[in-house]
Design an enzyme around this catalytic site. Structure first.
Site, PDB file in Angstrom:
ATOM      1  CD  GLU A 179      38.706  33.393  33.764  1.00 14.65           C
ATOM      2  OE1 GLU A 179      39.832  33.018  33.458  1.00 14.65           O
ATOM      3  OE2 GLU A 179      38.267  33.310  34.932  1.00 14.65           O
TER       4      GLU A 179
ATOM      5  CG  HIS B  59      39.024  28.796  36.893  1.00 20.01           C
ATOM      6  ND1 HIS B  59      38.324  28.505  35.741  1.00 20.01           N
ATOM      7  CD2 HIS B  59      39.765  29.874  36.598  1.00 20.01           C
ATOM      8  CE1 HIS B  59      38.648  29.373  34.793  1.00 20.01           C
ATOM      9  NE2 HIS B  59      39.532  30.213  35.293  1.00 20.01           N
TER      10      HIS B  59
ATOM     11  CG  HIS C 189      44.016  30.090  32.487  1.00 14.28           C
ATOM     12  ND1 HIS C 189      43.330  28.963  32.859  1.00 14.28           N
ATOM     13  CD2 HIS C 189      43.256  31.131  32.891  1.00 14.28           C
ATOM     14  CE1 HIS C 189      42.196  29.307  33.462  1.00 14.28           C
ATOM     15  NE2 HIS C 189      42.134  30.611  33.496  1.00 14.28           N
TER      16      HIS C 189
ATOM     17  CG  HIS D 299      39.798  37.877  37.771  1.00 14.48           C
ATOM     18  ND1 HIS D 299      38.669  37.412  37.156  1.00 14.48           N
ATOM     19  CD2 HIS D 299      40.806  37.099  37.287  1.00 14.48           C
ATOM     20  CE1 HIS D 299      38.974  36.388  36.358  1.00 14.48           C
ATOM     21  NE2 HIS D 299      40.260  36.192  36.406  1.00 14.48           N
TER      22      HIS D 299
HETATM   23 FE   LIG Z   1      40.680  31.705  34.541  1.00 15.39          FE
END
Ligand SMILES: [Fe+2]
Lengths: 132, 281
Positions: free
Chosen positions: B240, B12, B59, B193
């Site tokens: 995540e 996302h 976030h 990431h």
């Molecule tokens: Fe995220």
């Protein structure tokens, strides 16, 4: 289960936003949250020092914000998703802001990403790298 | 009765949302990634659910540090779009499914998952970017949504075991709802990431592919992966991926892989995407 926040200390070049670090960064991160409104972003940009002085932040946290020293902000309890509100106010993308925490400039960082990103090899453990 | 007919997993990445909003999807940098979702958009047109339960994380967009729920559920009529610092994304408001959400949330609490109940919620890129990837740019979203935010930002995050078990409980909760509804469960975020520190830019595509294989074939083993391993191998934000376990748990023991896509990079991220269907459907 006993918490073990220390286990994350061995990851090189990484600051894990643990519950205890989050307590130190509370006011810094709350300041960041305030930048979700356009009106506050404008007020912040008009006089950063005055805006920061409205918050119960420590002086070193305020200085790190003024310096846009994102690594320092992480060390003082900031989290990158909160800090993103600062660089969004500056009109910077994640790539532009994130690259400032590495030893590369943004072009070099972009080139690394296009070439498949940073390999975890050599970046798994400070002990392995002789940093601890 | 309501049924879970499919699970979607997808990254996302916020820059993906920006590329959609600024009509940059045909640019050389973005085109290969968006091409990977063309199959999915077509598949979704043919398999549009009545309701999507979207597992995502906020976030620091709606939740500050005053209140940090581990698992929460949006049971409101609709959800506005957050201003994440660049102004809100110009996408349609997200319509809720309050009756099903109330039923599922109550069922989860009775099943020992202490959900935080959200009558008001604004949603961020974690939820809207997957919708843009699966639905494109409609004037109105074609499906109703039950947002299920998970804390993955602050450690400790919920364990993998807890996430898989929550998915299983969602499956039971949906199956006990009387109305005949087609429900999908989406797990979002990841894959590898890291967007902070000197190690930023970490990507581990072989690990990501193995994660997908294990998610499909042996989630019961995958659930024991530690937060530390996610962070070391998939980057500090790669954790995540525990949210994909919730989606997987909601699909039952065996699944069919309808579609798989990987692409590196989108901004700082290894993009991964799966469409799975339960075998017993
Ligand atoms: Fe995220």
């Amino acid at each position: 289960m006993k918490p073990n926040f220390e286990q994350y200390d061995d990851i090189p070049g990484t600051t894990i936003f643990t519950m205890d670090l989050a307590r130190q960064g509370f006011h810094l991160n709350q300041f960041c949250m305030s930048l979700r409104s356009a009106a506050n972003r404008e007020r912040f940009k008009a006089d950063e020092r005055a805006y920061l002085d409205e918050w119960e932040m420590k002086e070193d946290q305020k200085q790190a914000v003024l310096d846009r020293d994102f690594q320092r902000m992480l060390d003082l309890g900031g989290n990158v998703y909160f800090l993103s509100k600062i660089f969004a106010s500056d009109g910077l993308s994640y790539v532009q802001a994130v690259s400032t925490m590495t030893d590369m400039n943004v072009e070099q960082y972009q080139a690394m990403m296009l070439a498949g990103g940073r390999s975890p090899d050599g970046w798994r453990s400070k002990k392995e790298r002789g940093e601890a | 009765m309501a049924r879970i007919t499919a699970g979607i997993a997808t990254s996302h990445v916020p820059a993906v949302g920006a590329a959609v909003d600024m009509q940059r999807t045909e640019e050389p940098y973005w085109k290969p990634m968006f091409d990977g979702y063309e199959f999915s958009k077509q598949w979704m047109r043919e398999n549009t659910p009545d309701v999507a339960i979207i597992i995502y994380n906020d976030h620091a967009s709606y939740f500050g540090m005053e209140i940090m729920p581990t698992f929460a559920m949006g049971i409101g009529d609709s959800f506005a779009i957050c201003d994440e610092g660049y102004g809100p994304r110009p996408v349609p408001v997200v319509e809720g499914a309050p009756d099903l959400a109330t039923h599922v949330c109550a069922s989860l609490i009775l099943d020992d998952f202490d959900m935080t109940i959200l009558n008001v919620l604004e949603v961020d890129h974690g939820l809207t970017v997957p919708m843009s990837l699966m639905f494109g740019t409609p004037d109105k979203w074609p499906t109703k949504v039950i947002p299920l935010p998970v804390n993955v930002v602050m450690n400790p995050q919920p364990s993998g075991e807890r996430c898989l078990a929550l998915g299983k409980a969602i499956r039971r909760a949906v199956a006990s709802f009387d109305d005949d509804l087609n429900v999908q469960v989406w797990g979002t975020g990841g894959m590898s990431h890291q967007i902070q520190g000197a190690r930023a830019g970490l990507i581990n595509l072989p690990w990501d592919i193995q994660f997908m294989d294990d998610l499909i074939a042996q989630p019961e083993v995958l659930q024991y992966k530690s937060h530390l391993e996610y962070m070391v191998e998939a980057g500090s934000e790669g954790v995540e991926l525990i949210m994909w376990l919730i989606m997987r748990g909601a699909l039952g023991d065996q699944v069919d892989e309808v579609y798989r896509f990987n692409h590196v990079p989108a901004s700082n991220t290894s993009v991964g995407h799966l469409i799975l269907t339960p075998k017993d459907n």
